[in-house]
Design a protein around this motif. Structure first.
Motif, PDB file in Angstrom:
ATOM      1  N   ALA A 193       0.837  -1.206   0.000  1.00 42.84           N
ATOM      2  CA  ALA A 193       0.000   0.000   0.000  1.00 42.84           C
ATOM      3  C   ALA A 193       0.867   1.250   0.000  1.00 42.84           C
ATOM      4  CB  ALA A 193      -0.909  -0.003   1.224  1.00 42.84           C
ATOM      5  N   ASP A 194       0.302   2.338  -0.508  1.00 41.26           N
ATOM      6  CA  ASP A 194       1.050   3.600  -0.544  1.00 41.26           C
ATOM      7  C   ASP A 194       1.014   4.288   0.822  1.00 41.26           C
ATOM      8  OD1 ASP A 194      -1.454   4.789  -0.351  1.00 41.26           O
ATOM      9  OD2 ASP A 194      -1.398   5.702  -2.344  1.00 41.26           O
ATOM     10  N   ALA A 195       1.778   5.383   0.938  1.00 44.93           N
ATOM     11  CA  ALA A 195       1.904   6.075   2.215  1.00 44.93           C
ATOM     12  C   ALA A 195       0.568   6.622   2.693  1.00 44.93           C
ATOM     13  CB  ALA A 195       2.930   7.212   2.083  1.00 44.93           C
ATOM     14  N   ALA A 196      -0.288   7.008   1.776  1.00 47.21           N
ATOM     15  CA  ALA A 196      -1.591   7.549   2.154  1.00 47.21           C
ATOM     16  C   ALA A 196      -2.510   6.463   2.704  1.00 47.21           C
ATOM     17  CB  ALA A 196      -2.243   8.221   0.946  1.00 47.21           C
ATOM     18  N   GLY A 197      -2.219   5.217   2.377  1.00 47.48           N
ATOM     19  CA  GLY A 197      -3.025   4.106   2.882  1.00 47.48           C
ATOM     20  C   GLY A 197      -4.217   3.766   2.014  1.00 47.48           C
ATOM     21  N   SER A 198      -4.380   4.426   0.891  1.00 45.68           N
ATOM     22  CA  SER A 198      -5.520   4.136   0.015  1.00 45.68           C
ATOM     23  C   SER A 198      -5.101   3.521  -1.319  1.00 45.68           C
ATOM     24  CB  SER A 198      -6.317   5.417  -0.254  1.00 45.68           C
ATOM     25  OG  SER A 198      -5.486   6.354  -0.904  1.00 45.68           O
ATOM     26  N   GLY A 199      -3.861   3.708  -1.692  1.00 45.98           N
ATOM     27  CA  GLY A 199      -3.409   3.255  -3.003  1.00 45.98           C
ATOM     28  C   GLY A 199      -2.402   2.121  -2.903  1.00 45.98           C
ATOM     29  N   THR A 200      -1.731   1.867  -4.028  1.00 44.87           N
ATOM     30  CA  THR A 200      -0.792   0.747  -4.162  1.00 44.87           C
ATOM     31  C   THR A 200       0.451   1.243  -4.882  1.00 44.87           C
ATOM     32  OG1 THR A 200      -2.684  -0.743  -4.435  1.00 44.87           O
ATOM     33  CG2 THR A 200      -0.532  -1.575  -5.145  1.00 44.87           C
ATOM     34  N   THR A 201       1.626   0.851  -4.402  1.00 40.73           N
ATOM     35  CA  THR A 201       2.845   1.221  -5.132  1.00 40.73           C
ATOM     36  C   THR A 201       3.489   0.035  -5.833  1.00 40.73           C
ATOM     37  OG1 THR A 201       4.245   0.971  -3.162  1.00 40.73           O
ATOM     38  CG2 THR A 201       3.349   3.179  -3.600  1.00 40.73           C
ATOM     39  N   LEU A 202       3.174  -1.189  -5.384  1.00 39.69           N
ATOM     40  CA  LEU A 202       3.790  -2.385  -5.995  1.00 39.69           C
ATOM     41  C   LEU A 202       2.805  -3.543  -5.934  1.00 39.69           C
ATOM     42  CD1 LEU A 202       7.319  -3.836  -5.592  1.00 39.69           C
ATOM     43  CD2 LEU A 202       5.411  -5.202  -4.732  1.00 39.69           C
ATOM     44  N   LEU A 203       2.734  -4.301  -7.027  1.00 45.23           N
ATOM     45  CA  LEU A 203       1.903  -5.508  -7.100  1.00 45.23           C
ATOM     46  C   LEU A 203       2.796  -6.631  -7.622  1.00 45.23           C
ATOM     47  CD1 LEU A 203      -0.962  -6.896  -7.063  1.00 45.23           C
ATOM     48  CD2 LEU A 203      -1.144  -6.203  -9.465  1.00 45.23           C
ATOM     49  N   ALA A 204       2.947  -7.680  -6.820  1.00 46.67           N
ATOM     50  CA  ALA A 204       3.894  -8.751  -7.157  1.00 46.67           C
ATOM     51  C   ALA A 204       3.152 -10.035  -7.478  1.00 46.67           C
ATOM     52  CB  ALA A 204       4.839  -8.984  -5.982  1.00 46.67           C
ATOM     53  N   VAL A 205       3.641 -10.754  -8.495  1.00 44.10           N
ATOM     54  CA  VAL A 205       3.028 -12.040  -8.839  1.00 44.10           C
ATOM     55  C   VAL A 205       4.092 -13.107  -9.091  1.00 44.10           C
ATOM     56  CG1 VAL A 205       0.766 -11.381  -9.726  1.00 44.10           C
ATOM     57  CG2 VAL A 205       2.748 -11.209 -11.231  1.00 44.10           C
ATOM     58  N   ALA A 206       3.790 -14.307  -8.585  1.00 43.26           N
ATOM     59  CA  ALA A 206       4.658 -15.462  -8.818  1.00 43.26           C
ATOM     60  C   ALA A 206       4.434 -15.967 -10.234  1.00 43.26           C
ATOM     61  CB  ALA A 206       4.319 -16.550  -7.795  1.00 43.26           C
ATOM     62  N   PRO A 207       5.377 -16.750 -10.757  1.00 46.19           N
ATOM     63  CA  PRO A 207       5.192 -17.326 -12.096  1.00 46.19           C
ATOM     64  C   PRO A 207       3.876 -18.087 -12.180  1.00 46.19           C
ATOM     65  CG  PRO A 207       7.402 -17.775 -11.272  1.00 46.19           C
ATOM     66  CD  PRO A 207       6.653 -17.142 -10.140  1.00 46.19           C
TER      67      PRO A 207
END
Ligand SMILES: Nc1nc2c(ncn2[C@@H]2O[C@H](COP(=O)(O)OP(=O)(O)OP(=O)(O)O)[C@@H](O)[C@H]2O)c(=O)[nH]1
Ligand SMILES: C=C(OP(=O)(O)O)C(=O)O
Length: 252
Positions: free
Chosen positions: A161-175
């Motif tokens: 989550a982003d610093a504001a707590g409402s958004g996203t800065t990174l989304l990770a996925v496994a193969p």
């Protein structure tokens, strides 16, 4: 510019970094920065984000997805020339946005390209874990990214989550896992509702501090922004962002 350690092909994460054309990017920053400085800041944020990512030992390479060829070239340059960093094609590749347009389409397009083998040198194609990382994280530090990716390694699909707590800065996925990105306003709730695991590693303030507004930029500068952002701010009236004392003291 430091390119990070020479890597063997086949290890580490591939980061997909979407970047809006600079003439349009960071529109919410226009009120604080003006339309002359805004595109330069958007590029500086992206350069600092990608440069920090390349210094993270967990990162094999970066695929920038953008319709802005000039910005793409600047970012590609961070990955080194072909053969110049000990890998055949450099660690940053650039891909034009796919059809569908918009941030989520760009992320999906980028992940598919990596899995099809069109990513940067060092990527393992379909076998690489992939993370979408926003390009507006000028205070990101390599060790923070290592903590985030280390936490993500245990999950099929996860996000920060982003610093504001409402958004996203990174989304990770496994193969083998579809990214199903749901970036945009209030994306934290959407990513949670979609079943993605929220990551909570300690000490990753720079990885959460995306910059949309003048206040966000002040916060990133207080954390310690990278050299491109510091130079852009200081070259164009750092006082507007409370950066008087930081100008000339780039973190490097
Ligand atoms: N490739 C691509 N990247 C995008 C697109 N829209 C947003 N991004 C990128 O996605 C990330 C998060 O987007 P935002 O934080 O909303 O950035 P932005 O769209 O430049 O900011 P605003 O104009 O203020 O909404 C940033 O790295 C943007 O550059 C798009 O249509 N295509
Ligand atoms: C794209 C996002 O960021 P922003 O709120 O900065 O547009 C997001 O949080 O998903």
């Amino acid at each position: 510019m430091q390119n990070g350690p020479v890597r063997e092909a086949g290890d580490g994460w591939v980061l997909v970094v979407p970047l809006k054309p600079l003439r349009l990017a960071k529109s919410r920053l226009a009120a604080a920065a003006g339309d002359e400085l805004r595109p330069a800041l958007a590029l500086a944020f992206a350069l600092d984000t990608v440069a920090a990512a390349l210094r993270c030992p967990a990162v094999a390479g970066v695929l920038v997805v953008t319709e802005d060829p000039a910005a793409g070239e600047r970012l590609r340059g961070l990955g080194g020339p072909p053969g110049g960093t000990g890998v055949p094609e450099g660690r940053v590749a650039v891909l034009p946005d796919g059809p569908g347009r918009g941030l989520n389409a760009a992320v999906t397009h980028g992940v598919r390209a990596v899995r099809a083998g069109a990513g940067p040198s060092g990527a393992r194609g379909g076998r690489a874990p992939v993370a979408a990382l926003n390009a507006d994280l000028p205070a990101l530090r390599p060790e923070e990214l290592a903590r985030v990716l280390g936490a993500a390694a245990g999950h099929a699909r996860s996000f920060l989550a982003d610093a504001a707590g409402s958004g996203t800065t990174l989304l990770a996925v496994a193969p083998g896992t579809e990214p199903a990105p749901a970036f945009g306003p209030h994306s934290r709730a959407r990513h949670l509702a979609s079943g993605a695991v929220e990551l909570a590693p300690p000490g990753v303030a720079g990885a959460r501090q995306d910059v949309d507004t003048g206040d966000d930029l002040r916060a990133a500068l207080a954390l310690g922004a990278g050299p491109h952002t510091t130079a852009a701010v200081c070259g164009h009236g750092g006082e507007a962002f409370g950066a008087f004392r930081r100008c000339g003291a780039s973190r490097g």
